[in-house]
Design an enzyme around this catalytic site. Structure first.
Site, PDB file in Angstrom:
ATOM      1  CG  LEU A 128      -1.921  -1.215   1.216  1.00  0.00           C
ATOM      2  CD1 LEU A 128      -2.841  -1.161   2.426  1.00  0.00           C
ATOM      3  CD2 LEU A 128      -2.752  -1.282  -0.073  1.00  0.00           C
ATOM      4  CG  ASP A 175       4.173   3.270  -5.486  1.00  0.00           C
ATOM      5  OD1 ASP A 175       3.242   2.904  -6.236  1.00  0.00           O
ATOM      6  OD2 ASP A 175       4.965   2.488  -4.944  1.00  0.00           O
TER       7      ASP A 175
HETATM    8  P1  ADP Z   1       5.336  -0.721   0.941  1.00  0.00           P
HETATM    9  O1  ADP Z   1       5.721   0.567   0.301  1.00  0.00           O
HETATM   10  O2  ADP Z   1       4.534  -1.593   0.057  1.00  0.00           O
HETATM   11  O3  ADP Z   1       4.709  -0.563   2.276  1.00  0.00           O
HETATM   12  P2  ADP Z   1       8.188  -1.056   0.874  1.00  0.00           P
HETATM   13  O4  ADP Z   1       9.050  -2.231   1.107  1.00  0.00           O
HETATM   14  O5  ADP Z   1       8.287  -0.343  -0.403  1.00  0.00           O
HETATM   15  O6  ADP Z   1       6.696  -1.535   1.171  1.00  0.00           O
HETATM   16  O7  ADP Z   1       8.468   0.020   2.014  1.00  0.00           O
HETATM   17  C1  ADP Z   1       8.411  -0.347   3.353  1.00  0.00           C
HETATM   18  C2  ADP Z   1       9.596   0.257   4.089  1.00  0.00           C
HETATM   19  O8  ADP Z   1       9.442   1.686   4.197  1.00  0.00           O
HETATM   20  C3  ADP Z   1       9.697  -0.220   5.532  1.00  0.00           C
HETATM   21  O9  ADP Z   1      10.393  -1.437   5.610  1.00  0.00           O
HETATM   22  C4  ADP Z   1      10.440   0.922   6.185  1.00  0.00           C
HETATM   23  O10 ADP Z   1      11.825   0.812   5.919  1.00  0.00           O
HETATM   24  C5  ADP Z   1       9.918   2.146   5.441  1.00  0.00           C
HETATM   25  N1  ADP Z   1       8.768   2.734   6.166  1.00  0.00           N
HETATM   26  C6  ADP Z   1       7.520   2.885   5.717  1.00  0.00           C
HETATM   27  N2  ADP Z   1       6.728   3.475   6.632  1.00  0.00           N
HETATM   28  C7  ADP Z   1       7.502   3.711   7.711  1.00  0.00           C
HETATM   29  C8  ADP Z   1       7.268   4.282   9.010  1.00  0.00           C
HETATM   30  N3  ADP Z   1       6.071   4.735   9.378  1.00  0.00           N
HETATM   31  N4  ADP Z   1       8.321   4.363   9.845  1.00  0.00           N
HETATM   32  C9  ADP Z   1       9.532   3.915   9.483  1.00  0.00           C
HETATM   33  N5  ADP Z   1       9.798   3.367   8.300  1.00  0.00           N
HETATM   34  C10 ADP Z   1       8.808   3.256   7.409  1.00  0.00           C
HETATM   35 MG    MG Z   2       6.889   0.821  -1.453  1.00  0.00          MG
END
Ligand code: ADP
Ligand code: MG
Length: 386
Positions: A128, A175
């Site tokens: 998401l 995105d």
């Molecule tokens: P998606 O975008 O589908 O959720 P991604 O692997 O692209 O998955 O991104 C997830 C990563 O982004 C997490 O592993 C973390 O490193 C970072 N991230 C996202 N939201 C947060 C948050 N609220 N606090 C810290 N890191 C975050």
């Molecule tokens: Mg992502």
């Protein structure tokens, strides 16, 4: 009930830094309504922003230093310009924050030092786009705190560069575009070749509808390798067909194009991309005409194409789609790159809970770990301060 996400960001800021934040900036998660694996084929996508948000509470900090805390981690991370200027020097989740500092500095902007606290309702790693949400909320905060001259039209490309070149995640422009430019009651029609965008009316609420989003909770098996293989297959096919990208194969020419390809697997890959692009265009046409319910069959056809031609679904997502359709959804499909992630279903708003229960029951019957479910209406993009 968890506290409101904005309150959590403020509380985290106060606790961590013993001062008041100067403001709060937010950016939403997103889901792609239709158009899968079309982005790197120069095609079309149609995402919308979710009501789930990532909120950053922030205040100016010492020059040339940034400290960031997230409720996902006990320890704050601190870095200076020397780490921000070299991709890879800040790793882990804080890389997404350093990446934004890096991209702003690389664009020649004088980024102010800052203290940041991050809270989020966007599930992390479920497809998401929590990554674009944190990047965009941090970007909004730094631009405002520094009074930087960066029109919002430039934000998506900058946030994308941050994720591609600093974090090292090869995402397209979708995105960040929708997380930044999303508008309540609309989906964002994006041409991935020209990067032109258009707001398409998608007022589910007014129509008594909702999108049920199901987190399949399926482990992402081999997703990276399979993604690379699909991409390579599309590029080879485009070269064989003598076109820049599969976007250039018109629907009317599909059969002739397929006849020029010599293996069945490549033919199926091409058929998915070409028909999926057409389904995005057909969905946009129906939404422009206010016929939201009628997009259901296109969503379901998209799922069948991903399952049978592009071969990127897994039993969990197929189960969720079938259960949602049996429970009365107008249409349902996996959304995102595949091999797990989320499913979305177009449902009557007052049937959303029953459809979610049906999916959960189907999961239990198959012995899968329980799915996550949420009901979504298209929301607005990044903003603040508040
Ligand atoms: P998606 O975008 O589908 O959720 P991604 O692997 O692209 O998955 O991104 C997830 C990563 O982004 C997490 O592993 C973390 O490193 C970072 N991230 C996202 N939201 C947060 C948050 N609220 N606090 C810290 N890191 C975050
Ligand atoms: Mg992502």
């Amino acid at each position: 009930m968890s506290r409101d996400v904005a309150d959590r960001a403020t509380a985290g800021f106060r606790q961590r830094y013993a001062e008041e934040p100067a403001g709060r900036w937010a950016a939403p998660g997103r889901v792609n309504l239709i158009g899968e694996h079309t982005d790197y084929n120069d095609g079309f996508v149609l995402p919308f922003a979710l009501p789930l948000r990532t909120v950053v509470a922030a205040a100016p900090g010492p020059d040339g230093r940034w400290t960031v805390w997230s409720e996902l981690d006990d320890e704050p991370v601190e870095f200076g310009a020397e780490q921000a200027d070299e991709p890879g020097r800040v790793d882990g989740w804080a890389a997404y924050v350093a990446a934004v500092v890096w991209a702003l500095r690389a664009a020649g902007l004088d980024v102010p030092g800052a203290r940041l606290a991050v809270a989020s309702d966007v599930p992390v790693g479920s497809g998401l786009s929590s990554s674009a949400a944190i990047e965009s909320a941090v970007l909004a905060a730094l631009v405002d705190l520094g009074g930087l001259d960066l029109p919002t039209g430039r934000w998506p490309r900058l946030a994308q560069r941050a994720e591609n070149d600093y974090v090292g995640a090869p995402t397209g422009i979708m995105d960040q575009s929708v997380v930044i430019r999303g508008r309540a009651g609309h989906a964002l029609f994006l041409d991935c070749r020209t990067e032109e965008v258009e707001q398409i009316p998608f007022d589910l609420d007014a129509a008594g509808l909702a999108v049920l989003v199901v987190d399949s909770r399926a482990p992402h098996r081999h997703a990276d390798g399979e993604y690379a293989a699909r991409r390579a297959s599309c590029e080879r096919a485009a070269a064989t067909l003598g076109v820049t990208a599969l976007r250039d194969v018109a629907t009317a020419d599909l059969d002739a194009a397929l006849a020029r390809l010599d293996d069945d697997e490549t033919r199926r890959r091409v058929r998915h991309v070409v028909t999926e692009n057409q389904r995005v265009l057909d969905t946009v046409a129906l939404l422009r005409a206010g016929r939201i319910r009628d997009i259901g069959p296109l969503l379901t056809a998209s799922h069948a194409s991903m399952r049978d031609d592009f071969e990127i679904t897994v039993p969990e997502v197929d189960t969720a789609v079938e259960a949602a359709l049996s429970a009365g959804a107008y249409g349902a499909r996996m959304t995102g790159g595949g091999f797990g992630g989320c499913v979305l279903a177009l449902v009557d708003a007052d049937a959303a809970d029953a459809v979610a229960a049906a999916v959960t029951a189907a999961y239990a019957e198959r012995g899968f770990a329980a799915p996550g479910t949420l009901t979504a209406l298209p929301a607005g993009g990044a903003g603040g301060p508040s």
